[in-house]
Every structure is written in C-alpha cells, then in structure tokens.
Design an enzyme around this catalytic site. Structure first.
Site, PDB file in Angstrom:
ATOM      1  N   ASP A   1       0.862  -1.177   0.000  1.00 28.09           N
ATOM      2  CA  ASP A   1       0.000   0.000   0.000  1.00 28.09           C
ATOM      3  C   ASP A   1       0.902   1.232   0.000  1.00 28.09           C
ATOM      4  O   ASP A   1       1.531   1.544   1.024  1.00 28.09           O
ATOM      5  CB  ASP A   1      -0.897   0.005   1.238  1.00 28.09           C
TER       6      ASP A   1
ATOM      7  N   LYS B   1      -6.734   3.200  -3.698  1.00 36.98           N
ATOM      8  CA  LYS B   1      -7.121   3.207  -2.284  1.00 36.98           C
ATOM      9  C   LYS B   1      -7.459   4.622  -1.839  1.00 36.98           C
ATOM     10  O   LYS B   1      -6.747   5.577  -2.159  1.00 36.98           O
ATOM     11  CB  LYS B   1      -5.970   2.632  -1.451  1.00 36.98           C
TER      12      LYS B   1
ATOM     13  N   LYS C   1      -9.942  -0.034  -2.907  1.00 39.86           N
ATOM     14  CA  LYS C   1      -9.817  -0.260  -1.469  1.00 39.86           C
ATOM     15  C   LYS C   1     -10.282   0.968  -0.709  1.00 39.86           C
ATOM     16  O   LYS C   1      -9.768   2.071  -0.893  1.00 39.86           O
ATOM     17  CB  LYS C   1      -8.368  -0.590  -1.080  1.00 39.86           C
TER      18      LYS C   1
END
Length: 220
Positions: free
Chosen positions: A94, A155, A183
């Site tokens: 991430d 994300k 996400k």
C-alpha cells in the site's frame, strides 16, 4: 443484498498500524486474520518478516505500507522500502502517493515515482490517494496516473486524514472502469459501514476494527 448476505471477511485487510504496536500484537493480528479468513494482514515494514513467518502456511496475504503516512519520501527511498518489504515476504504494498506532486498537477513526476515500484516489485500495488486532502480533479488525475503506472488497486486514504466515503469509492470505481480493485480505508468501524462500501464498489476494506465487524456479522 442485506448485511447478512455479505461476509465481509474476504474483503478485509486487517490493519495493525498503531505505531506503538508490540510484536505480540502482530502475532495476535496474524492469528485473527487466519481465524476469520481476512484477505490480508497489514503491518508496518519492520514487522513484515514476522507476519510472513506467522502466515506462511495460510491463505492470508501479508501487506505493508510504503511512504506511510505522508507520502513525502523520495522516489528512491520508496522504491528501496518497497523492494526490501517484498524481500522480507510482503505480497501486497500500500503505497502513499506524493500529495505535493498531485497538488502541483505534475503527472509525469507522479508516474515516475509509482511506475518503477509496480514494475520492479512485481506484486500488487495499492496506490493511496489520500482523497480527503484532494479536489475531485486532483483525485481523478492521481487515479489516472496510477492506472497508467500499473497499480492493482486504487485506495481512498491512509485513515490519518479522515475516513473513506461512499462517494469516494464510487468515483474511483468510475475512473477505474473495472480495470483495478478499489480499497476503502479509514474510519470503517461497523458492519453497516463495511457493507455500504462494498455495495458502492469497494473490493477491499482497510480497517483495524476487523474483529468487531466480524462479531457483528456473526450476531446477525
């Protein structure tokens, strides 16, 4: 779908990103992830090897954060951090984008930062846009650059600058057009929130309240 029809567990990245977390808490998070069948456990880079050792005989992935939480590290620093994490057993990364580059509209520099991480590590990259700090145009710019770079997920945020919203998920889904996962992360504390985000288009959820959400699910 009703809440009872969606099991949130396969969507969840079980996050343990409290800076004061001790090794025993990492072990507990790994155990919880295996028990409930979460998609991954997300830990700081310093705990990747420990989590990988704990989960090596399970289906749970090990994910970690890169450039977290500000995104202001240099591109070479982020790349090194990403490579080391993968060497230590991280299976997903991430990565926090450089918000200053997004604000400046410098798409070329942003691409030069994130693309090598995708190309060299060869693991799924979740690009963190920190959407609460960006305008809609900036969000779209960042998302489009990330798609060009080869990320696997867009994300919403780190959670340090506010939580995910339905509108953010819908925007990323629209820009992604089914090419990448979405996400949602930050402020997801209840089963109702989790289900609403999934129904909006989220394919992963980042939360530290995973066990509490599953307790709600089991009670339905």
């Amino acid at each position: 779908m009703s809440e009872s029809e969606i099991n949130p567990a396969p969507y969840i990245d079980h996050a343990i990103l409290n800076p004061t977390a001790v090794p025993e808490q990492i072990d507990q998070a790994c155990h919880e992830s295996d028990r409930y069948g979460f998609a991954s456990v997300c830990v700081y880079p310093c705990y990747v090897k420990r989590a990988a050792d704990q989960l090596n005989k399970t289906r749970v992935l090990v994910s970690t954060v890169i450039g977290f939480p500000s995104g202001a590290s240099t591109p070479s620093t982020k790349l090194y951090e990403a490579q080391e994490a993968v060497e230590n057993g991280a299976q997903e990364l991430d990565v926090v984008l450089n918000l200053g580059l997004i604000k400046a509209g410098n798409a070329d520099a942003l691409l030069a930062e994130i693309a090598p991480i995708c190309e060299i590590t060869k693991v799924p990259i979740k690009a963190i846009l920190e959407m609460n700090l960006l305008t809609t145009d900036e969000q779209v710019l960042a998302a489009e650059v990330c798609l060009d770079a080869g990320v696997m997920f867009l994300k919403t945020s780190t959670g340090w600058a506010g939580g995910a919203t339905i509108e953010q998920v819908k925007l990323l889904k629209s820009v992604g057009r089914g090419r990448v996962g979405i996400k949602a992360s930050g402020g997801i504390r209840t089963l109702a929130q989790a289900i609403a985000l999934i129904e909006a288009g989220a394919t992963r959820l980042g939360t530290s309240r995973s066990v509490e959400i599953m307790a709600e699910f089991k009670d339905i």
